[in-house]
Motif scaffolding. Structure first.
Motif, short mmCIF file in Angstrom:
data_model
loop_
_atom_site.label_atom_id
_atom_site.label_comp_id
_atom_site.label_asym_id
_atom_site.label_seq_id
_atom_site.Cartn_x
_atom_site.Cartn_y
_atom_site.Cartn_z
N THR A 60 0.71 -0.89 0.49
CA THR A 60 0.00 0.21 0.15
C THR A 60 1.19 1.20 -0.18
O THR A 60 2.24 1.30 0.47
CB THR A 60 -1.28 -0.18 1.29
OG1 THR A 60 -0.26 0.17 2.16
CG2 THR A 60 -1.89 -1.12 1.66
N ASP A 61 0.30 2.39 -0.53
CA ASP A 61 1.31 3.46 -0.72
C ASP A 61 1.54 4.16 0.75
O ASP A 61 3.24 4.32 1.00
CB ASP A 61 0.01 4.87 -0.82
CG ASP A 61 -0.43 4.43 -2.51
OD1 ASP A 61 -0.23 3.44 -3.09
OD2 ASP A 61 -1.42 5.41 -3.12
N SER A 62 0.85 3.33 1.86
CA SER A 62 1.25 4.36 3.22
C SER A 62 2.98 3.62 3.43
O SER A 62 3.56 3.76 4.78
CB SER A 62 0.28 3.97 4.14
OG SER A 62 -0.27 2.95 3.98
N THR A 63 2.90 2.43 3.27
CA THR A 63 3.22 0.86 3.36
C THR A 63 4.67 1.32 3.18
O THR A 63 5.43 1.44 3.49
CB THR A 63 2.84 0.08 3.48
OG1 THR A 63 2.41 -0.61 3.99
CG2 THR A 63 4.46 -1.63 4.14
N GLU A 64 4.65 2.01 1.53
CA GLU A 64 5.68 2.35 1.02
C GLU A 64 6.61 3.76 1.43
O GLU A 64 7.56 4.16 1.21
CB GLU A 64 5.18 2.42 -1.19
CG GLU A 64 5.45 1.62 -1.17
CD GLU A 64 4.89 1.52 -2.96
OE1 GLU A 64 4.87 2.74 -3.36
OE2 GLU A 64 4.92 0.19 -3.40
#
Ligand SMILES: [Zn+2]
Length: 283
Positions: A60-64
């Protein structure tokens, strides 16, 4: 529309930075004292594939964003709060109180997490390799990543040992690799051992793992009369990999991609960061 529209084409042409500006920008990022630390640490040991998980791991964007923020030292840790912002007097780690609470310390150096969070992260990676080997030989594949595989499983094509302790009268010798698989037709065995060290240590760790299991390699070769290879699978806690990782994975039966083990390592590191730095909103 730009290729068809003269006005837009001209705007784009004028806005596009020329090559020298782009090079300048890259250099500036790498040379930044804080944000360039990760790049400088891994520059000599890592491969360009170190960053491939950003393209094809499907995180997910937040993990990246969290992992990139960690690489660029842009997370608020106690060491930074104490030394840069002076909003705290004690820079030490909130868990072990032994060292400065830096990103490197949280993701790979804290003694309080060695037996728990790091162990859990470590076990996920051989789990992926194990399932791929089972698929290759039509052995029973564990139902989920949380199922602990049996110590020994076999069929007429292969035998696979998970976290199996080999008997030795010399206590100091390494005798507990993550996986040993024997291909009965090819008369070949592979000893697999995984590590998720600090990013700057990936190359050294690969070498260490190969050296460490030489004794076991000889013993298994004599005992089973097969050719034995020792294969290290090493991924840095923030995703760094050496140029050799692909070759190592290729030596293991089944198909395990570099991106899959990188994804697993960075995802588990993201969980550790979220938990310790209390970043629950991001997750
Ligand atoms: Zn600590």
């Amino acid at each position: 529309m730009a290729p068809k529209d003269e006005l837009l084409s001209e705007c784009l042409r004028q806005q596009k930075p020329d090559e020298s500006e782009e090079v300048e920008e890259q250099t500036a990022w790498r040379d930044k004292f804080l944000h360039g630390v990760y790049h400088r640490q891994i520059e000599k040991v890592a491969d360009i594939k170190t960053y491939q998980w950003l393209e094809n791991a499907g995180l997910t964007d937040s993990t990246e964003a969290l992992i990139i923020a960690a690489q660029e030292q842009a997370l608020s840790k106690r060491a930074r709060e104490a030394r840069v912002y002076h909003s705290r007097s004690d820079p030490r780690c909130r868990l072990c109180k032994d060292a400065s609470e830096t990103v490197q310390h949280i993701v790979a150096g804290c003694t309080m997490q060695a037996g728990s969070a790091y162990m859990e992260r470590h076990n996920q990676v051989p789990g992926i390799v194990y399932r791929n080997i089972c698929t290759q030989y039509r052995l029973k594949v564990p139902k989920s990543q949380w199922d602990t595989p049996p110590k020994v499983d076999e069929n007429n094509r292969a035998e696979i040992l998970w976290d199996f302790s080999f008997q030795t009268d010399k206590q100091l010798l390494a005798n507990l690799p993550d996986i040993v698989v024997v291909d009965k037709y090819q008369e070949r065995a592979v000893v697999v051992d995984v590590a998720i060290p600090a990013n700057s240590n990936i190359s050294k760790k690969e070498h260490e793992k190969v050296e460490k299991y030489q004794w076991l390699k000889e013993q298994l070769g004599q005992m089973w009369k097969v050719k034995v290879d020792v294969v290290p699978v090493v991924v840095g806690a923030l995703g760094a990999v050496t140029p050799k990782l692909g070759e190592w994975l290729w030596q293991i039966p089944g198909t395990t991609s570099e991106a899959s083990v990188q994804k697993c390592a960075v995802l588990e590191t993201a969980k550790i960061l979220c938990r310790i730095l209390k970043l629950r909103g991001l997750w």
